[in-house]
Design a protein around this motif. Structure first.
Motif, PDB file in Angstrom:
ATOM      1  N   SER A   1      49.831  22.451 -36.492  1.00 10.55           N
ATOM      2  CA  SER A   1      48.845  22.283 -37.560  1.00 10.55           C
ATOM      3  C   SER A   1      47.996  20.864 -37.443  1.00 10.55           C
ATOM      4  CB  SER A   1      49.689  22.173 -38.793  1.00 10.55           C
ATOM      5  OG  SER A   1      50.117  21.002 -38.950  1.00 10.55           O
ATOM      6  N   PHE A   2      48.580  19.991 -36.728  1.00 14.92           N
ATOM      7  CA  PHE A   2      47.991  18.646 -36.591  1.00 14.92           C
ATOM      8  C   PHE A   2      46.684  18.983 -35.518  1.00 14.92           C
ATOM      9  CE2 PHE A   2      47.132  14.700 -34.183  1.00 14.92           C
ATOM     10  CZ  PHE A   2      47.059  14.021 -35.182  1.00 14.92           C
ATOM     11  N   LEU A   3      47.291  19.834 -34.445  1.00 13.58           N
ATOM     12  CA  LEU A   3      46.416  20.051 -33.199  1.00 13.58           C
ATOM     13  C   LEU A   3      45.186  20.785 -33.823  1.00 13.58           C
ATOM     14  CD1 LEU A   3      46.503  20.075 -30.123  1.00 13.58           C
ATOM     15  CD2 LEU A   3      47.192  22.350 -30.523  1.00 13.58           C
ATOM     16  N   ILE A   4      45.307  21.808 -34.341  1.00 13.93           N
ATOM     17  CA  ILE A   4      44.095  22.415 -34.810  1.00 13.93           C
ATOM     18  C   ILE A   4      43.065  21.636 -35.980  1.00 13.93           C
ATOM     19  CG2 ILE A   4      45.083  24.695 -34.458  1.00 13.93           C
ATOM     20  CD1 ILE A   4      45.294  25.419 -37.467  1.00 13.93           C
ATOM     21  N   CYS A   5      43.656  20.806 -36.512  1.00 17.10           N
ATOM     22  CA  CYS A   5      42.858  19.933 -37.424  1.00 17.10           C
ATOM     23  C   CYS A   5      42.451  18.489 -36.704  1.00 17.10           C
ATOM     24  CB  CYS A   5      43.858  19.147 -38.470  1.00 17.10           C
ATOM     25  SG  CYS A   5      44.229  20.521 -39.928  1.00 17.10           S
ATOM     26  N   CYS A   6      42.648  18.317 -35.338  1.00 17.92           N
ATOM     27  CA  CYS A   6      42.206  17.218 -34.542  1.00 17.92           C
ATOM     28  C   CYS A   6      40.766  17.008 -34.602  1.00 17.92           C
ATOM     29  CB  CYS A   6      42.476  17.333 -33.024  1.00 17.92           C
ATOM     30  SG  CYS A   6      44.228  16.839 -32.865  1.00 17.92           S
TER      31      CYS A   6
ATOM     32  N   THR B   1      38.610  17.943 -36.886  1.00 11.55           N
ATOM     33  CA  THR B   1      38.205  17.399 -38.181  1.00 11.55           C
ATOM     34  C   THR B   1      38.756  15.943 -38.331  1.00 11.55           C
ATOM     35  OG1 THR B   1      38.574  19.351 -39.377  1.00 11.55           O
ATOM     36  CG2 THR B   1      38.908  17.692 -41.010  1.00 11.55           C
ATOM     37  N   PHE B   2      39.880  15.504 -38.166  1.00  9.88           N
ATOM     38  CA  PHE B   2      40.214  14.101 -38.045  1.00  9.88           C
ATOM     39  C   PHE B   2      39.504  13.219 -37.174  1.00  9.88           C
ATOM     40  CE2 PHE B   2      44.788  15.800 -38.686  1.00  9.88           C
ATOM     41  CZ  PHE B   2      44.743  15.935 -39.910  1.00  9.88           C
ATOM     42  N   ASP B   3      39.119  13.654 -36.043  1.00  6.34           N
ATOM     43  CA  ASP B   3      38.015  13.024 -35.133  1.00  6.34           C
ATOM     44  C   ASP B   3      36.714  12.559 -35.925  1.00  6.34           C
ATOM     45  OD1 ASP B   3      37.282  12.028 -32.415  1.00  6.34           O
ATOM     46  OD2 ASP B   3      35.923  13.702 -32.514  1.00  6.34           O
ATOM     47  N   LYS B   4      36.233  13.463 -36.854  1.00  2.45           N
ATOM     48  CA  LYS B   4      35.152  13.307 -37.332  1.00  2.45           C
ATOM     49  C   LYS B   4      35.262  12.258 -38.592  1.00  2.45           C
ATOM     50  CE  LYS B   4      33.408  17.649 -35.827  1.00  2.45           C
ATOM     51  NZ  LYS B   4      32.772  19.238 -36.536  1.00  2.45           N
ATOM     52  N   GLU B   5      36.257  12.595 -39.320  1.00  4.85           N
ATOM     53  CA  GLU B   5      36.684  11.937 -40.676  1.00  4.85           C
ATOM     54  C   GLU B   5      37.285  10.417 -40.726  1.00  4.85           C
ATOM     55  OE1 GLU B   5      39.127  14.543 -42.555  1.00  4.85           O
ATOM     56  OE2 GLU B   5      37.460  15.660 -43.394  1.00  4.85           O
ATOM     57  N   VAL B   6      37.983  10.255 -39.227  1.00  2.00           N
ATOM     58  CA  VAL B   6      38.603   8.769 -39.254  1.00  2.00           C
ATOM     59  C   VAL B   6      37.868   7.822 -38.499  1.00  2.00           C
ATOM     60  CG1 VAL B   6      40.549   7.559 -38.376  1.00  2.00           C
ATOM     61  CG2 VAL B   6      40.827   9.766 -39.342  1.00  2.00           C
ATOM     62  N   GLU B   7      37.508   6.597 -38.994  1.00  5.43           N
ATOM     63  CA  GLU B   7      36.862   5.757 -38.254  1.00  5.43           C
ATOM     64  C   GLU B   7      37.424   4.738 -37.708  1.00  5.43           C
ATOM     65  OE1 GLU B   7      34.033   3.697 -40.896  1.00  5.43           O
ATOM     66  OE2 GLU B   7      33.077   5.669 -41.589  1.00  5.43           O
ATOM     67  N   GLY B   8      37.274   4.549 -36.262  1.00  4.65           N
ATOM     68  CA  GLY B   8      37.721   3.731 -35.630  1.00  4.65           C
ATOM     69  C   GLY B   8      39.306   4.228 -35.015  1.00  4.65           C
ATOM     70  N   ASN B   9      40.130   3.420 -34.492  1.00  7.95           N
ATOM     71  CA  ASN B   9      41.314   4.088 -33.813  1.00  7.95           C
ATOM     72  C   ASN B   9      42.553   4.303 -34.986  1.00  7.95           C
ATOM     73  OD1 ASN B   9      40.752   3.533 -31.160  1.00  7.95           O
ATOM     74  ND2 ASN B   9      41.145   1.410 -31.512  1.00  7.95           N
TER      75      ASN B   9
END
Length: 479
Positions: free
Chosen positions: A138-143, A145-153
């Motif tokens: 589930s984390f893998l297929i949300c990656c 989305t997270f890549d776009k939403e999370v700023e920085g590391n």
């Protein structure tokens, strides 16, 4: 099924990848009358021996690619695997085209997704065998989305990462090291893999069973939740692990185990690629000795770097890893337990009735071996998705304990190790964990049995593969 199916399976280097793939191949042959060809590029003699010992599968050995000019000494293991599998594509394409018959499907593991276009060239369906759990998937297929939403590391991100319909991920505890720093190449490699799965695959095989993670599976199938990221079917067909080999249950280790009381021995092993700092090895030794519990400990020489860096370069060829233990430890504990250099038959040891606990790096194969034998765990994640597995075991399944501070952040001291060992082996909490584990063991056995959820999912996958193959064949004929 109307016709015999022929699966071509591409496997990444590493024993942790190879064993589940081999067992999947065996299951396709024995349960569904498939013929199976597995393509490997072994990185060790042990991998080659494991692959070629299986007589009911066709094994094609691909020459290992030379990636010395493409990676440096400090390149992470995930990036090395991505580069290796990328460099293998042309050789793999030629090997598949040289087969006597065109396979009716292609199955790849996580690092083989760049070979999906070869299936498209051949006009056959393509599947991902994700040899892990549904929560990690589930984390893998949300990656993306997270890549776009999370700023920085991600390592600096304080808020939990929301996953529609299931447990959230905490960056400081659950997000595995590959994803923590955007500046690392492994981050971009992993996001690239994640981006290909929903766009390129025709279905997903998961190495777990329906009843183990029903909420996460429901979210993956719900188009209003995780299903909006994934439009292909998911087949939970596990647990797929190496079966207990009775011929391995002989010798000094098992002679000793046979003399011990039921569920009185804790087994310690950090996997084929697991290595600890010398200071941590010392603390574990003292913790074991102070606990006064019976034990079997499989050890390698300590690493001088990180656990991740040691994955493909462990010092397990050292002549005598026992020399790294505290002076006199082996003699002082000779009536309590055994210290085994390098390797031991883990499946057979966990299946022995005298074993009542498992201190493990919690790689998914080791986790499944513990679950299917009903053995509660002390989780000790080192790298990769082991952090995810540790959280599942302790918080979701509630069949394990873990240190207060994660072992990748700080050396766990001997006192806490002693307390965890005692908790698992003799405290009331350990008995509660053991009862929960035994229920999961029964659940796994039922899933694999005739009419069980995993057996049914495997049949559904085969029917889907046949249907997709016929559909693609008709499209190719029209064109």
């Amino acid at each position: 099924m109307s016709s015999k199916q022929h699966a071509a399976i591409l496997c990444s280097p590493g024993m942790g990848h190879l064993i589940p793939v081999l067992e999947l191949g065996k299951r396709l042959v024995t349960h569904l009358n498939f013929s199976v060809t597995i393509f490997i590029s072994p990185s060790s003699e042990a991998e080659l021996k494991a692959a070629t010992s299986t007589k009911i599968l066709d094994i094609v050995q691909l020459p290992p690619p030379d990636i010395s000019g493409l990676v440096g000494p400090d390149t992470s293991v995930p990036t090395k695997l991505v580069v290796m599998m990328r460099e293998l594509r042309q050789v793999f394409r030629s090997a598949v085209r040289a087969m006597k018959f065109t396979p009716t499907m292609l199955i790849v593991d996580l690092f083989g997704t760049e070979s999906f276009p070869i299936a498209e060239e051949l006009g056959i369906p393509k599947y991902l065998f994700f040899a892990s759990n549904a929560w990690f998937f589930s984390f893998l297929i949300c990656c993306l989305t997270f890549d776009k939403e999370v700023e920085g590391n991600f390592v600096d991100h304080k808020e939990p990462l929301k996953v529609p319909g299931c447990r959230e991920f905490r960056p400081q505890l659950d997000v595995f090291d590959v994803m923590l720093y955007r500046t690392n190449q492994q981050y971009h490699d992993f996001v690239g893999i994640a981006s290909r799965i929903p766009k390129c695959s025709d279905g997903i095989l998961l190495n777990m069973w329906e009843e183990l993670e029903p909420t996460t599976l429901a979210a993956l199938r719900d188009e209003n939740l995780l299903g909006r990221h994934l439009t292909v079917p998911v087949y939970p067909i596990g647990p797929i692990i190496r079966p207990n080999d009775l011929s391995c249950s002989k010798g000094k280790v098992f002679d000793w185990l046979d003399k011990q009381p039921s569920e009185s021995v804790i087994f310690l092993s950090f996997g084929s690629g697991g290595a600890l700092l010398h200071e941590q090895m010392t603390e574990i030794a003292w913790g074991l000795e102070f606990s006064q519990q019976r034990f079997i400990w499989v050890i390698c020489a300590p690493t001088t770097t990180t656990a991740d860096a040691a994955y493909l370069t462990t010092d397990c060829d050292d002549e005598s890893p026992l020399k790294y233990l505290p002076e006199g430890f082996v003699d002082r504990t000779k009536d309590l337990g055994l210290v085994i250099p390098f390797w031991a038959p883990q499946v057979e040891i966990l299946a022995h009735p005298s074993v009542g606990g498992f201190l493990s790096h919690c790689g998914w194969s080791s986790t499944l071996e513990s679950l299917t034998n009903g053995v509660p765990m002390i989780v000790w994640p080192l790298h990769a998705e082991q952090r995810v597995n540790a959280t599942l075991l302790t918080e979701e399944f509630e069949v394990a304990v873990r240190s207060k501070i994660p072992p990748w952040k700080k050396v766990v001291d001997r006192k806490e190790i002693e307390e965890m060992v005692r908790m698992i082996m003799e405290d009331q909490k350990g008995f509660v964990l053991r009862e929960r584990m035994k229920k999961l063991k029964e659940s796994a056995a039922k899933a694999l049995g005739e009419g069980g959820s995993s057996r049914n999912a495997l049949s559904q996958f085969a029917k889907h593969g046949e249907s997709m193959y016929m559909k693609l064949a008709n499209v190719n004929v029209r064109h």
